[in-house]
Motif scaffolding. Structure first.
Motif, PDB file in Angstrom:
ATOM      1  N   ASN A 163     -37.366   1.040 -46.724  1.00  0.00           N
ATOM      2  CA  ASN A 163     -38.286  -0.068 -46.463  1.00  0.00           C
ATOM      3  C   ASN A 163     -38.466  -0.290 -44.964  1.00  0.00           C
ATOM      4  OD1 ASN A 163     -38.562  -1.521 -49.324  1.00  0.00           O
ATOM      5  ND2 ASN A 163     -36.419  -0.944 -49.055  1.00  0.00           N
ATOM      6  N   THR A 164     -39.680  -0.637 -44.589  1.00  0.00           N
ATOM      7  CA  THR A 164     -39.984  -1.082 -43.230  1.00  0.00           C
ATOM      8  C   THR A 164     -41.016  -2.193 -43.354  1.00  0.00           C
ATOM      9  OG1 THR A 164     -39.555   1.115 -42.302  1.00  0.00           O
ATOM     10  CG2 THR A 164     -40.862  -0.406 -40.975  1.00  0.00           C
ATOM     11  N   ALA A 184     -40.547   5.087 -44.667  1.00  0.00           N
ATOM     12  CA  ALA A 184     -39.775   4.066 -43.974  1.00  0.00           C
ATOM     13  C   ALA A 184     -39.145   4.639 -42.715  1.00  0.00           C
ATOM     14  CB  ALA A 184     -38.690   3.504 -44.897  1.00  0.00           C
TER      15      ALA A 184
END
Length: 413
Positions: A163-164, A184
């Protein structure tokens, strides 16, 4: 510390019901290659105690990633020992009879590892007759970060292997201001570590950080911010192409042999497992000092350290830019960095420079809480449980895609 009047105002708007006694919860995390179990205690005075935070990491040989099936097998092999150790460290008089609920990561993450851990959570729930609470992995990171650092209402930069996102809270939801459009940031760093043959032990991202501190050249890479979003796939492709450049020189065979002398898994887990959530083991490599800019530069040579340095500087600058935009939009002077990449000292330094220039402050935790762990799941799950949120057994499935802005954050005003 807030003034007495401010504390009274905060208490007046806090929807969390007061406690007449301590509440405990067990949290299980296994969305990727980190398997974690933690026990948290919420006290009547509003304080939070971490009673145990146990983690075991699945580490693959250099050049290889971790596959969902193999990762799930690792979790199944270690889950009982990890849970037993967390209960032992918490010194619970009646074992899991003392906890209020069993919390587990519902998603997002890798399907097979998520399922293997949720199965254990359901089993424990039935054995001890405790309610289940499914937790959003990203919300777990945020709530643990807020509690550990004391950040009140920060812009959150959530950076990990999967995730980002740039996040801010509003109206009982964590709203996503910007995110990656492809891969990500942690995945970008990990994949490049495999390209240049860095060890996965204790983690490829940490080894990228160490290698980057030896870099002397900032090589041109695409700078791909798209409004509030970023794109990282093209940057990864470009930096990989440098390894085929005639100027590229890989690390010497001697240094590679020295790097691989320790057995795979020894750095991340030690003889058995990490008892407080840190990376531990028989080998400890201190962070090397940054290379002097006046060192004897070889103008026509590109090293792996140069590539790691250039990749970090470019990608982190993009993250700082979109985070600053979010701060300006909501008028916040606080930045909270969470997720595994959040423990990167260079990212914290760059974010700190930006925040200082805006009269703000950066909040971050060490690897015990940045890297995936069970205690964050226990904490977020207990917050939800105190607000009456329970996951029915029939709905205790897991999902690989579980957006940060979906869960109701009922414990915040």
């Amino acid at each position: 510390m807030p003034s007495a009047s401010k504390r009274q105002r905060l208490a007046a708007t806090d929807p969390l019901p007061p406690l007449s006694r301590p509440y405990l919860a067990l949290g299980l995390e296994g969305s990727a290659n980190k398997l974690g179990s933690g026990i948290v205690r919420h006290n009547p005075d509003g304080s939070v105690d971490v009673l145990s935070n146990i983690r075991h990491t699945y580490v693959t040989p250099p050049g290889q990633g971790f596959q969902p099936g193999d990762t799930a097998k690792h979790h199944k092999q270690w889950i009982l020992q990890v849970v037993q150790e967390s209960v032992k460290r918490a010194d619970l008089k009646k074992g899991l009879e003392d906890v209020e609920c069993i919390c587990f990561t519902k998603g997002p993450g890798m399907g097979a590892p998520l399922q293997s851990v949720s199965l254990i959570a359901r089993t424990l729930s039935l054995l001890y007759k405790k309610p289940l609470v499914g937790v959003n992995h990203c919300v777990g990171h945020i709530e643990m970060g807020r509690t550990i650092t004391g950040a009140r209402n920060p812009v959150v930069l959530y950076v990990s292997g999967g995730n980002t996102q740039v996040i801010a809270y509003s109206a009982q939801r964590y709203r996503i201001f910007g995110e990656t459009l492809d891969i990500a940031v942690g995945n970008c760093l990990d994949r490049f570590a495999r390209v240049i043959g860095l060890s996965n032990d204790p983690s490829p991202g940490q080894n990228i950080e160490i290698e980057a501190r030896k870099g002397r050249k900032l090589l041109p890479l695409p700078y791909a911010t798209k409004g509030m979003d970023v794109a990282l796939g093209g940057i990864l492709t470009c930096v990989e192409q440098y390894t085929h450049d005639k100027r590229f020189r890989a690390n010497s065979a001697r240094s590679q042999a020295a790097d691989s002398a320790a057995a795979v898994g020894s750095l991340a887990n030690g003889p058995t497992l990490s008892a407080d959530g840190r990376h531990v083991g028989g080998h400890s490599s201190p962070m090397p000092a940054a290379a002097s800019p006046f060192a004897d530069l070889q103008a026509d040579v590109i090293t792996p350290a140069d590539l790691c340095f250039s990749l970090q500087e470019t990608v982190f600058a993009m993250l700082v830019e979109i985070t600053e935009r979010a701060m300006a939009h909501i008028g916040s002077r606080e930045v909270l960095i969470v997720g595994g990449v959040g423990s990167n000292a260079r990212l914290q330094e760059m974010m700190g420079i930006m925040a200082y220039e805006r009269g703000g402050k950066v909040f971050a935790t060490d690897e015990r809480f940045c890297i995936d762990n069970g205690i964050m799941i226990a904490h977020a799950g207990l917050l939800a449980h105190r607000m009456g949120q329970v996951t029915e057994l029939a709905k205790s499935t897991t999902t690989q895609r579980f957006r940060t802005d979906v869960p109701l954050i009922s414990w915040r005003a």
